[in-house]
Write a protein that holds these residues in place. Structure first.
Motif, PDB file in Angstrom:
ATOM      1  N   ARG A  63       0.814  -1.214  -0.125  1.00  0.00           N
ATOM      2  CA  ARG A  63       0.097   0.017   0.054  1.00  0.00           C
ATOM      3  C   ARG A  63       0.878   1.210   0.104  1.00  0.00           C
ATOM      4  O   ARG A  63       0.654   2.259  -0.646  1.00  0.00           O
ATOM      5  CB  ARG A  63      -0.764   0.110   1.128  1.00  0.00           C
TER       6      ARG A  63
ATOM      7  N   LYS B 211       3.895   1.599  -1.215  1.00  0.00           N
ATOM      8  CA  LYS B 211       4.628   1.633  -2.532  1.00  0.00           C
ATOM      9  C   LYS B 211       3.719   1.642  -3.517  1.00  0.00           C
ATOM     10  O   LYS B 211       4.113   1.730  -4.725  1.00  0.00           O
ATOM     11  CB  LYS B 211       5.678   0.543  -2.443  1.00  0.00           C
ATOM     12  N   ARG B 212       2.250   2.128  -3.478  1.00  0.00           N
ATOM     13  CA  ARG B 212       1.369   2.010  -4.466  1.00  0.00           C
ATOM     14  C   ARG B 212       1.735   2.865  -5.578  1.00  0.00           C
ATOM     15  O   ARG B 212       1.741   2.491  -6.710  1.00  0.00           O
ATOM     16  CB  ARG B 212      -0.027   2.133  -3.992  1.00  0.00           C
ATOM     17  N   LYS B 213       1.911   4.175  -5.243  1.00  0.00           N
ATOM     18  CA  LYS B 213       2.219   5.185  -6.374  1.00  0.00           C
ATOM     19  C   LYS B 213       3.417   4.800  -7.146  1.00  0.00           C
ATOM     20  O   LYS B 213       3.406   5.244  -8.352  1.00  0.00           O
ATOM     21  CB  LYS B 213       2.332   6.397  -5.639  1.00  0.00           C
ATOM     22  N   TYR B 214       4.479   4.275  -6.441  1.00  0.00           N
ATOM     23  CA  TYR B 214       5.507   4.023  -7.145  1.00  0.00           C
ATOM     24  C   TYR B 214       5.380   2.805  -8.116  1.00  0.00           C
ATOM     25  O   TYR B 214       5.808   2.637  -9.299  1.00  0.00           O
ATOM     26  CB  TYR B 214       6.837   3.480  -6.271  1.00  0.00           C
TER      27      TYR B 214
ATOM     28  N   ILE C 107       2.564   2.177  -9.521  1.00  0.00           N
ATOM     29  CA  ILE C 107       1.687   2.615 -10.694  1.00  0.00           C
ATOM     30  C   ILE C 107       2.549   3.239 -11.663  1.00  0.00           C
ATOM     31  O   ILE C 107       2.414   3.005 -12.980  1.00  0.00           O
ATOM     32  CB  ILE C 107       0.608   3.613 -10.112  1.00  0.00           C
ATOM     33  N   VAL C 108       3.445   3.968 -11.271  1.00  0.00           N
ATOM     34  CA  VAL C 108       4.517   4.758 -12.151  1.00  0.00           C
ATOM     35  C   VAL C 108       5.186   3.374 -13.061  1.00  0.00           C
ATOM     36  O   VAL C 108       5.577   3.500 -14.291  1.00  0.00           O
ATOM     37  CB  VAL C 108       5.401   5.507 -11.579  1.00  0.00           C
TER      38      VAL C 108
END
Length: 274
Positions: free
Chosen positions: A206, A208-211, A213-214
Protein backbone atom coordinates in the motif's frame (compact mmCIF):
# COMPACT_ATOMS: atom_id res chain seq x y z
CA UNK A 1 27.38 -48.23 11.26
CA UNK A 2 26.52 -51.42 9.40
CA UNK A 3 26.01 -51.68 5.65
CA UNK A 4 22.31 -52.53 6.20
CA UNK A 5 21.67 -49.31 8.13
CA UNK A 6 23.53 -47.29 5.50
CA UNK A 7 21.36 -48.80 2.76
CA UNK A 8 18.25 -48.05 4.81
CA UNK A 9 19.24 -44.37 4.99
CA UNK A 10 19.96 -44.20 1.27
CA UNK A 11 16.75 -45.86 0.12
CA UNK A 12 14.37 -42.93 0.74
CA UNK A 13 16.55 -40.58 -1.29
CA UNK A 14 16.88 -43.16 -4.06
CA UNK A 15 13.11 -43.64 -4.09
CA UNK A 16 12.59 -39.87 -4.37
CA UNK A 17 15.01 -39.69 -7.28
CA UNK A 18 13.25 -42.58 -9.03
CA UNK A 19 9.88 -40.90 -8.51
CA UNK A 20 11.25 -37.58 -9.77
CA UNK A 21 12.54 -39.32 -12.88
CA UNK A 22 9.12 -40.88 -13.46
CA UNK A 23 7.34 -37.55 -13.03
CA UNK A 24 9.72 -35.87 -15.46
CA UNK A 25 9.27 -38.75 -17.90
CA UNK A 26 5.48 -38.42 -17.76
CA UNK A 27 5.79 -34.68 -18.39
CA UNK A 28 8.15 -35.13 -21.34
CA UNK A 29 5.90 -37.81 -22.86
CA UNK A 30 2.86 -35.56 -22.49
CA UNK A 31 4.75 -32.67 -24.12
CA UNK A 32 5.87 -34.90 -26.99
CA UNK A 33 2.36 -36.26 -27.60
CA UNK A 34 0.78 -32.81 -27.64
CA UNK A 35 3.65 -31.48 -29.77
CA UNK A 36 3.03 -34.17 -32.41
CA UNK A 37 -0.71 -33.50 -32.39
CA UNK A 38 -0.20 -29.75 -32.67
CA UNK A 39 2.35 -30.20 -35.46
CA UNK A 40 -0.34 -31.77 -37.66
CA UNK A 41 -2.41 -28.62 -37.11
CA UNK A 42 0.52 -26.19 -37.17
CA UNK A 43 -0.73 -24.27 -40.20
CA UNK A 44 -4.19 -23.79 -38.66
CA UNK A 45 -2.64 -22.73 -35.35
CA UNK A 46 -0.34 -20.29 -37.13
CA UNK A 47 -3.33 -18.90 -39.03
CA UNK A 48 -5.00 -18.32 -35.68
CA UNK A 49 -2.00 -16.33 -34.44
CA UNK A 50 -1.79 -14.31 -37.64
CA UNK A 51 -5.53 -13.58 -37.80
CA UNK A 52 -5.35 -10.13 -36.10
CA UNK A 53 -2.86 -9.00 -38.77
CA UNK A 54 -4.70 -10.77 -41.59
CA UNK A 55 -7.96 -8.98 -40.76
CA UNK A 56 -6.28 -5.61 -41.20
CA UNK A 57 -4.25 -6.51 -44.28
CA UNK A 58 -7.25 -8.02 -46.07
CA UNK A 59 -9.08 -4.72 -45.67
CA UNK A 60 -6.14 -2.98 -47.33
CA UNK A 61 -5.84 -5.51 -50.16
CA UNK A 62 -6.97 -4.72 -53.71
CA UNK A 63 -7.67 -7.08 -56.62
CA UNK A 64 -4.44 -5.86 -58.20
CA UNK A 65 -2.36 -6.21 -55.04
CA UNK A 66 -3.12 -9.01 -52.57
CA UNK A 67 -1.33 -8.72 -49.23
CA UNK A 68 0.83 -11.63 -48.15
CA UNK A 69 3.46 -12.95 -45.75
CA UNK A 70 6.87 -14.03 -46.97
CA UNK A 71 9.76 -16.31 -46.01
CA UNK A 72 13.35 -15.93 -47.20
CA UNK A 73 14.81 -19.25 -46.05
CA UNK A 74 13.83 -22.67 -47.38
CA UNK A 75 13.57 -24.07 -43.85
CA UNK A 76 11.86 -21.03 -42.32
CA UNK A 77 8.25 -22.21 -42.60
CA UNK A 78 9.08 -25.72 -41.36
CA UNK A 79 10.86 -24.51 -38.24
CA UNK A 80 8.13 -21.94 -37.68
CA UNK A 81 5.61 -24.79 -37.64
CA UNK A 82 7.85 -26.62 -35.16
CA UNK A 83 7.89 -23.56 -32.88
CA UNK A 84 4.12 -23.16 -33.16
CA UNK A 85 3.56 -26.83 -32.32
CA UNK A 86 5.91 -26.64 -29.34
CA UNK A 87 4.32 -23.39 -28.12
CA UNK A 88 0.77 -24.76 -28.16
CA UNK A 89 1.87 -28.23 -27.04
CA UNK A 90 3.63 -26.81 -23.97
CA UNK A 91 0.60 -24.70 -23.13
CA UNK A 92 -1.80 -27.67 -23.39
CA UNK A 93 0.58 -29.88 -21.39
CA UNK A 94 1.02 -27.25 -18.66
CA UNK A 95 -1.72 -28.73 -16.40
CA UNK A 96 0.03 -32.10 -16.62
CA UNK A 97 3.39 -30.52 -15.70
CA UNK A 98 1.81 -28.82 -12.67
CA UNK A 99 -0.05 -31.96 -11.61
CA UNK A 100 3.18 -33.98 -11.73
CA UNK A 101 4.93 -31.33 -9.64
CA UNK A 102 2.06 -31.45 -7.16
CA UNK A 103 2.09 -35.26 -6.96
CA UNK A 104 5.83 -35.18 -6.28
CA UNK A 105 5.90 -32.50 -3.56
CA UNK A 106 2.47 -33.02 -1.93
CA UNK A 107 3.41 -36.10 0.15
CA UNK A 108 6.12 -34.08 1.92
CA UNK A 109 3.88 -31.12 2.77
CA UNK A 110 1.81 -30.43 5.83
CA UNK A 111 -1.93 -30.03 5.45
CA UNK A 112 -1.84 -26.22 5.72
CA UNK A 113 1.03 -26.10 3.21
CA UNK A 114 -1.01 -28.14 0.74
CA UNK A 115 -4.00 -25.82 1.14
CA UNK A 116 -1.66 -22.86 0.54
CA UNK A 117 0.20 -24.15 -2.51
CA UNK A 118 -2.67 -25.80 -4.42
CA UNK A 119 -4.53 -22.56 -5.30
CA UNK A 120 -1.34 -21.06 -6.75
CA UNK A 121 -0.79 -24.06 -9.03
CA UNK A 122 -4.34 -23.64 -10.31
CA UNK A 123 -4.33 -19.85 -10.57
CA UNK A 124 -0.98 -19.51 -12.36
CA UNK A 125 -1.95 -21.09 -15.74
CA UNK A 126 -5.39 -19.44 -15.60
CA UNK A 127 -3.86 -15.99 -15.15
CA UNK A 128 -1.33 -16.71 -17.90
CA UNK A 129 -4.17 -17.68 -20.23
CA UNK A 130 -6.09 -14.50 -19.37
CA UNK A 131 -3.00 -12.39 -20.10
CA UNK A 132 -2.43 -14.16 -23.43
CA UNK A 133 -6.09 -13.79 -24.39
CA UNK A 134 -5.99 -10.09 -23.58
CA UNK A 135 -2.95 -9.43 -25.75
CA UNK A 136 -4.46 -11.44 -28.63
CA UNK A 137 -7.97 -9.97 -28.62
CA UNK A 138 -7.31 -6.44 -27.33
CA UNK A 139 -3.70 -5.32 -27.68
CA UNK A 140 -2.59 -6.92 -30.95
CA UNK A 141 -5.37 -5.46 -33.16
CA UNK A 142 -4.62 -1.96 -31.84
CA UNK A 143 -0.86 -2.46 -32.11
CA UNK A 144 -1.00 -3.75 -35.68
CA UNK A 145 -3.25 -0.87 -36.70
CA UNK A 146 -0.75 1.56 -35.22
CA UNK A 147 2.32 0.06 -36.92
CA UNK A 148 0.56 -0.33 -40.27
CA UNK A 149 -0.35 3.36 -40.17
CA UNK A 150 3.28 4.02 -41.17
CA UNK A 151 2.73 2.48 -44.61
CA UNK A 152 3.06 4.96 -47.47
CA UNK A 153 1.07 4.50 -50.70
CA UNK A 154 2.77 4.79 -54.06
CA UNK A 155 2.69 8.19 -55.76
CA UNK A 156 4.39 9.90 -58.67
CA UNK A 157 8.11 10.05 -58.14
CA UNK A 158 7.93 7.95 -54.98
CA UNK A 159 7.90 4.32 -53.96
CA UNK A 160 5.30 2.68 -51.79
CA UNK A 161 6.27 1.64 -48.29
CA UNK A 162 4.34 -1.51 -47.42
CA UNK A 163 4.67 -4.30 -44.93
CA UNK A 164 5.99 -7.63 -46.17
CA UNK A 165 5.86 -9.55 -42.89
CA UNK A 166 8.19 -12.53 -42.49
CA UNK A 167 6.68 -15.73 -41.16
CA UNK A 168 9.22 -16.42 -38.40
CA UNK A 169 9.61 -12.78 -37.31
CA UNK A 170 5.88 -12.40 -36.87
CA UNK A 171 5.71 -15.56 -34.75
CA UNK A 172 8.62 -14.39 -32.58
CA UNK A 173 6.92 -11.05 -31.94
CA UNK A 174 3.58 -12.65 -31.06
CA UNK A 175 5.20 -15.18 -28.71
CA UNK A 176 7.14 -12.42 -26.93
CA UNK A 177 3.96 -10.40 -26.42
CA UNK A 178 2.00 -13.39 -25.13
CA UNK A 179 4.78 -14.37 -22.74
CA UNK A 180 5.19 -10.77 -21.55
CA UNK A 181 1.50 -10.32 -20.82
CA UNK A 182 1.17 -13.80 -19.34
CA UNK A 183 4.06 -13.13 -16.96
CA UNK A 184 2.66 -9.73 -15.99
CA UNK A 185 -0.57 -11.43 -15.01
CA UNK A 186 1.37 -13.63 -12.55
CA UNK A 187 1.68 -10.60 -10.26
CA UNK A 188 -0.92 -11.73 -7.68
CA UNK A 189 0.68 -15.18 -7.46
CA UNK A 190 4.20 -13.76 -7.00
CA UNK A 191 3.22 -11.09 -4.47
CA UNK A 192 1.06 -13.50 -2.44
CA UNK A 193 3.91 -16.01 -2.28
CA UNK A 194 6.28 -13.24 -1.18
CA UNK A 195 3.79 -12.28 1.51
CA UNK A 196 3.54 -15.91 2.51
CA UNK A 197 7.30 -16.17 3.18
CA UNK A 198 7.44 -12.74 4.81
CA UNK A 199 9.29 -10.88 2.04
CA UNK A 200 6.34 -8.56 1.32
CA UNK A 201 3.42 -7.18 3.30
CA UNK A 202 0.08 -5.60 2.49
CA UNK A 203 1.09 -2.41 4.31
CA UNK A 204 4.34 -2.20 2.35
CA UNK A 205 2.52 -2.68 -0.95
CA UNK A 206 0.00 0.00 0.00
CA UNK A 207 2.78 2.42 0.92
CA UNK A 208 4.53 1.81 -2.41
CA UNK A 209 1.37 1.90 -4.51
CA UNK A 210 2.22 5.19 -6.25
CA UNK A 211 5.67 3.90 -7.22
CA UNK A 212 4.11 0.68 -8.45
CA UNK A 213 1.66 2.61 -10.66
CA UNK A 214 4.50 4.58 -12.22
CA UNK A 215 6.41 1.34 -12.79
CA UNK A 216 3.35 -0.27 -14.36
CA UNK A 217 3.00 2.53 -16.91
CA UNK A 218 6.73 2.27 -17.70
CA UNK A 219 6.32 -1.47 -18.34
CA UNK A 220 3.21 -0.79 -20.43
CA UNK A 221 5.12 1.78 -22.49
CA UNK A 222 7.84 -0.81 -23.19
CA UNK A 223 5.57 -3.70 -24.18
CA UNK A 224 2.90 -1.78 -26.11
CA UNK A 225 2.88 0.68 -29.02
CA UNK A 226 3.43 4.33 -28.05
CA UNK A 227 -0.25 5.25 -28.15
CA UNK A 228 -2.15 5.96 -24.91
CA UNK A 229 -4.97 3.50 -25.57
CA UNK A 230 -2.67 0.46 -25.84
CA UNK A 231 -0.67 1.50 -22.78
CA UNK A 232 -3.79 2.00 -20.69
CA UNK A 233 -5.16 -1.36 -21.89
CA UNK A 234 -2.18 -3.10 -20.28
CA UNK A 235 -1.62 -0.75 -17.32
CA UNK A 236 -5.17 -0.81 -15.93
CA UNK A 237 -5.41 -4.63 -15.59
CA UNK A 238 -1.97 -4.79 -13.94
CA UNK A 239 -2.96 -2.05 -11.47
CA UNK A 240 -6.12 -4.01 -10.67
CA UNK A 241 -4.00 -7.13 -10.19
CA UNK A 242 -1.72 -5.14 -7.86
CA UNK A 243 -4.74 -4.23 -5.74
CA UNK A 244 -5.77 -7.90 -5.77
CA UNK A 245 -2.24 -8.75 -4.59
CA UNK A 246 -2.63 -6.38 -1.63
CA UNK A 247 -5.92 -8.03 -0.71
CA UNK A 248 -4.41 -11.53 -1.04
CA UNK A 249 -1.42 -10.52 1.10
CA UNK A 250 -3.83 -9.21 3.74
CA UNK A 251 -5.61 -12.58 3.80
CA UNK A 252 -2.27 -14.38 4.19
CA UNK A 253 -1.31 -12.12 7.09
CA UNK A 254 -4.69 -12.63 8.74
CA UNK A 255 -4.38 -16.42 8.53
CA UNK A 256 -0.83 -16.22 9.87
CA UNK A 257 -2.03 -14.19 12.86
CA UNK A 258 -4.85 -16.66 13.49
CA UNK A 259 -2.40 -19.58 13.45
CA UNK A 260 -0.06 -17.73 15.83
CA UNK A 261 -2.92 -17.01 18.25
CA UNK A 262 -4.05 -20.63 18.08
CA UNK A 263 -0.52 -21.86 18.86
CA UNK A 264 -0.30 -19.45 21.80
CA UNK A 265 -3.60 -20.74 23.18
CA UNK A 266 -2.44 -24.34 22.82
CA UNK A 267 0.85 -23.48 24.55
CA UNK A 268 -1.00 -21.72 27.38
CA UNK A 269 -3.33 -24.71 27.79
CA UNK A 270 -0.39 -27.12 27.98
CA UNK A 271 1.41 -24.85 30.46
CA UNK A 272 -1.71 -24.52 32.61
CA UNK A 273 -2.25 -28.27 32.57
CA UNK A 274 1.30 -28.92 33.72
Amino acid sequence: MSDDSADANKMPLLEHLIELRQRLLYSVIALFVFFVICFFFAQELYNFLVQPLADILLERSTPEHQRRMIFTDLTEVFFTHVKVAFFFGAFIACPIFLSQIWLFVAPGLYKHEKSTLAPFLIASPILFFIGGAMVYYAIMPMAWEFFLSFEVPANEGGLAVQLEAKVNEYLSLVMKLIFAFGLCFQLPVIMTLLARVGMASSEGMRAKRKYAIVGVFIVAAIFTPPDPLSQISLAVPIIILYEVSIWMAKLVEKKREERAEEMERELDDETGTD
